[in-house]
Every structure is written in C-alpha cells, then in structure tokens.
Design a protein around this motif. Structure first.
Motif, short mmCIF file in Angstrom:
data_model
loop_
_atom_site.label_atom_id
_atom_site.label_comp_id
_atom_site.label_asym_id
_atom_site.label_seq_id
_atom_site.Cartn_x
_atom_site.Cartn_y
_atom_site.Cartn_z
N GLU A 177 0.84 -1.20 0.00
CA GLU A 177 0.00 0.00 0.00
C GLU A 177 0.87 1.24 0.00
OE1 GLU A 177 -0.47 -0.30 4.85
OE2 GLU A 177 -1.96 -1.21 3.50
N PRO A 178 0.36 2.35 -0.54
CA PRO A 178 1.11 3.61 -0.45
C PRO A 178 1.36 3.95 1.02
CG PRO A 178 -0.69 3.82 -2.01
CD PRO A 178 -0.90 2.52 -1.29
N PHE A 179 2.53 4.51 1.29
CA PHE A 179 2.89 4.86 2.66
C PHE A 179 2.99 6.37 2.77
CE2 PHE A 179 5.95 5.61 6.12
CZ PHE A 179 5.26 4.97 7.15
N LEU A 180 2.12 6.96 3.57
CA LEU A 180 2.08 8.40 3.79
C LEU A 180 2.46 8.66 5.25
CD1 LEU A 180 -1.28 9.13 1.95
CD2 LEU A 180 1.05 9.35 1.03
N PRO A 181 3.70 9.07 5.51
CA PRO A 181 4.17 9.19 6.90
C PRO A 181 3.26 10.01 7.80
CG PRO A 181 6.01 9.44 5.38
CD PRO A 181 4.76 9.39 4.55
N ALA A 241 8.20 12.28 -1.09
CA ALA A 241 8.50 11.31 -2.14
C ALA A 241 7.39 10.26 -2.17
CB ALA A 241 9.86 10.65 -1.88
N MET A 242 7.37 9.46 -3.22
CA MET A 242 6.42 8.35 -3.27
C MET A 242 7.01 7.19 -2.47
SD MET A 242 4.82 8.34 -7.14
CE MET A 242 6.37 8.51 -8.03
N ARG A 243 6.18 6.60 -1.60
CA ARG A 243 6.64 5.50 -0.76
C ARG A 243 5.57 4.42 -0.66
NH1 ARG A 243 8.46 10.17 2.02
NH2 ARG A 243 10.74 10.28 2.05
N TRP A 244 6.05 3.19 -0.38
CA TRP A 244 5.14 2.07 -0.21
C TRP A 244 5.58 1.23 0.99
CZ3 TRP A 244 7.07 3.95 -4.68
CH2 TRP A 244 6.15 4.41 -5.65
N ALA A 245 4.62 0.53 1.57
CA ALA A 245 4.88 -0.39 2.66
C ALA A 245 4.26 -1.73 2.31
CB ALA A 245 4.28 0.15 3.97
N ALA A 246 4.99 -2.80 2.60
CA ALA A 246 4.50 -4.16 2.34
C ALA A 246 4.42 -4.94 3.64
CB ALA A 246 5.42 -4.87 1.34
N VAL A 251 9.82 -2.08 2.32
CA VAL A 251 9.59 -0.65 2.07
C VAL A 251 10.21 -0.27 0.74
CG1 VAL A 251 9.63 -0.17 4.56
CG2 VAL A 251 11.72 0.11 3.22
N ALA A 252 9.66 0.77 0.14
CA ALA A 252 10.22 1.31 -1.10
C ALA A 252 10.01 2.81 -1.11
CB ALA A 252 9.55 0.67 -2.32
N SER A 280 9.41 -8.20 -5.18
CA SER A 280 8.80 -8.11 -6.52
C SER A 280 7.52 -7.30 -6.49
CB SER A 280 8.51 -9.53 -7.04
OG SER A 280 9.70 -10.25 -7.22
N ALA A 281 6.72 -7.48 -5.44
CA ALA A 281 5.46 -6.73 -5.34
C ALA A 281 5.72 -5.24 -5.16
CB ALA A 281 4.64 -7.26 -4.17
N LEU A 282 6.71 -4.89 -4.34
CA LEU A 282 7.05 -3.48 -4.16
C LEU A 282 7.59 -2.89 -5.46
CD1 LEU A 282 8.80 -3.63 -0.67
CD2 LEU A 282 6.81 -2.21 -1.23
N LEU A 283 8.44 -3.64 -6.15
CA LEU A 283 8.99 -3.15 -7.40
C LEU A 283 7.89 -2.90 -8.43
CD1 LEU A 283 11.42 -2.46 -9.19
CD2 LEU A 283 11.62 -4.90 -9.73
N LEU A 284 6.92 -3.80 -8.50
CA LEU A 284 5.82 -3.64 -9.45
C LEU A 284 5.04 -2.35 -9.16
CD1 LEU A 284 4.09 -4.69 -11.75
CD2 LEU A 284 2.81 -6.05 -10.09
N GLU A 285 4.76 -2.08 -7.90
CA GLU A 285 4.04 -0.85 -7.55
C GLU A 285 4.86 0.38 -7.91
OE1 GLU A 285 0.93 -0.40 -6.41
OE2 GLU A 285 0.70 -2.56 -6.78
N ALA A 286 6.15 0.34 -7.65
CA ALA A 286 7.01 1.48 -7.97
C ALA A 286 7.08 1.72 -9.47
CB ALA A 286 8.40 1.27 -7.40
#
Length: 333
Positions: free
Chosen positions: A4-8, A51-56, A67-68, A97-103
């Motif tokens: 999911e997108p990560f918004l600090p 920046a754009m960030r994600w958490a898995a 994290v990405a 792989s899942a984080l990379l795909l989202e990025a």
C-alpha cells in the motif's frame, strides 16, 4: 501479502516506526552507514513535497516488512531513483517483486522513463534486480571503510597530515562554512562533478553562498554534524580543496565521508590526501565514539582510490548503480 502507499503523516505510530526500521537497516546493509530511525521519522514527517513510498506486509495486520521509496532525479529528467528494502526474515517471499511492481507502475503513470537504484554486487539484491527487463549496470562502486579504532590508522593520518604542501594552510570547521570562505568553498564543491561518473549521480548547480547554505541545511536536516577540512591558498586566501564528512546525530559509531574536490589549478600536489588525513584526525579527536568512516568510490576513480588506500581505507563490498527502462519493467513484471 499487501502493498500500500505509505504516507508518513497519516501513518500509525507503529507503522511509521516499523517502516523507518526496515529502511534504516536496509540502508546500513547496502551502504555501510545508517540513518537513525528517529531522525528518519522526523525527516519524513517534515518532508514537503513528499517522495512516493510504499509499505509491504506479509499479511493483513502484520508489521511492515518491506519498504520502497521513489524520488525523481533532478540532474536527469525522466529518471527516478528507487530504494527498496525487505527485512531479512521476510525475503524470498515475493515482497520485493510486489514493491517493485508498484514502484514501476507509479513511475510509468508519472511519465518517468528510467529507474535507477544501487544494489550490493554479488548478493541476493543483484540476483533480484537482474530479473528486471532491460537492466544495465551504469557504475561499479566500491564501499570502503577507514577504521579509526585501529591505532595504526590515526598514526598514519597524523604522519600524512604533517606533510603540508607549501603555499597552503589548513582550515577546518564544523557546521556552516565561515562567511569569508563560503563562496570559494562553493567554487570547489562545483568541481565534485569532475570525478569519473559523478555526473551520473548528481546535477550541476551554481555553488554561490546561498547554495552553500542550502546544501549545509540539507546535509544536517536529520541532526547530523557536518565537518569540513579545507586547504586555503595562502596567497589568495581562498579555499582551493575541501573534503566533507557527516557524523550521525547520535555521535557514532560510523561517520560518512562524502565529497572531496580540488580546483584544477591546484591538483597533483597532494592536497586531497593531506586534507583527508586532517579530516580523519579531527574526527578521531572531536568524536572519539566514531570508530569507522565509510566512503563509496567509483571503481574507475583510481586517483581517489589510491588516496583512500594510503589513508587506511579498505574495501568492504561492491555496489552497482543499475538502471532499467520503465516501459520494459512494466511489461515484464
């Protein structure tokens, strides 16, 4: 698994702490130094624009384990820089792989043409990135370490620092550059781009006094202590060579050696080795809790590698700056 997108600013305190822990540990593994978790959290909360960030997570309700972070590269329009880390217990489960795909999807939607990242050479991270379609190695880098807690290293640096080149005098500061030296220090920093491969990692900029002050603020945004050792040309009173290091807000145990530059007209006189020896001594004296200094050097930069070797730096690991086209990655993942 969930990504999911990560918004600090909107994250729960536990999620923010977990995200920063995975990022900090991964950054330390890949670069030899780490961003303190608390300082990283403060930086993320204050960042504008973010920046754009994600958490898995391994499953719904699980702690963040991957994290990405994707940032645009101002010096290379259309290029994004991706940092992606997975906690060791969660690796080889498809989280990376899942984080990379989202990025990649987000980069494609934002009109980004290429993604860059750094990975440890010969490690699982390189094997993982080699599966990305169109991947190429842009630079081969070497992570080097100078152990200040080994008696012979400071002794060697004191010996080299005593060999002061004629016509120059040392100047040192912690924090902002003295006002009378800021402009000439900025001119020296503008020549960091002269190093092999540097133009692939940073953008040209006008290093006037205002730019120096902005750079200093960026370098210390997380509470780090900025240390500079410089050579001043006695006749002109201007900085002609400088080297930069930062010490973590916590005081140690690992400091980061950043840029070293010498004006073209003053090269081949031993200034780089001299000021870096001075810097090592000052780190050892002012921050005795700092046990080591790490530096990343392009393997093609043979002069700087030779300087570092003379000062006691030894290789720790290889790193690769890699790049892949977003369109190929989007199609192949």
């Amino acid at each position: 698994m969930t990504v999911e997108p990560f918004l600090p600013r909107h994250a729960a305190a536990a999620d923010l702490a977990a995200w920063c822990a995975v990022f900090s540990d991964g950054y330390r593994e890949s670069s030899g130094s780490s961003v303190p978790r608390s300082a990283l959290a403060e930086r993320l909360l204050a960042e504008d624009p973010p920046a754009m960030r994600w958490a898995a997570r391994g499953g719904s309700g699980d702690a963040v384990s991957g994290v990405a972070e994707l940032r645009s590269q101002p010096h290379r329009p259309g290029t994004g820089f991706l940092r992606l880390f997975v906690a060791p217990p969660a690796r080889r489960n498809g989280i990376g792989s899942a984080l990379l795909l989202e990025a990649v999807r987000a980069a494609d939607e934002a009109g980004t043409d290429r993604l860059q990242s750094t990975v440890l050479a010969g490690a699982a991270g390189e094997i993982f990135t080699r599966t990305v379609p169109g991947l190429r190695v842009v630079l081969s880098l070497e992570l080097q370490e100078q152990r200040l807690d080994r008696e012979w290293v400071p002794a060697r640096c004191r010996e080299l620092a005593a060999c002061r080149p004629s016509a120059y005098r040392p100047v040192r500061w912690i924090g902002p550059a003295p006002e009378q030296l800021a402009a000439s220090f900025g001119r020296v920093m503008g020549h960091v781009l002269d190093a092999p491969g540097a133009a692939l990692q940073m953008s040209p900029r006008t290093w006037d006094t205002a730019a120096v002050r902005a750079w200093e603020a960026t370098m210390t945004a997380g509470g780090e202590r900025l240390m500079v050792s410089a050579a001043v040309h006695s006749a002109s009173g201007e900085v002609v060579a400088a080297t930069v290091a930062t010490v973590p807000a916590s005081g140690g145990p690992v400091a980061d050696q950043h840029d070293t530059a010498v004006l073209p007209g003053h090269r081949r006189q031993g200034l780089a080795r001299w000021i870096k020896a001075e810097q090592a001594i000052r780190l050892h004296e002012h921050f005795p809790e700092v046990r080591a200094v790490t530096s990343t050097v392009n393997q093609e930069n043979l002069p700087m590698t030779a300087v570092n070797r003379s000062l006691g730096y030894r290789p720790l690991s290889g790193r690769l700056l890699v790049e892949a086209p977003v369109s190929a990655g989007h199609a192949g993942l």
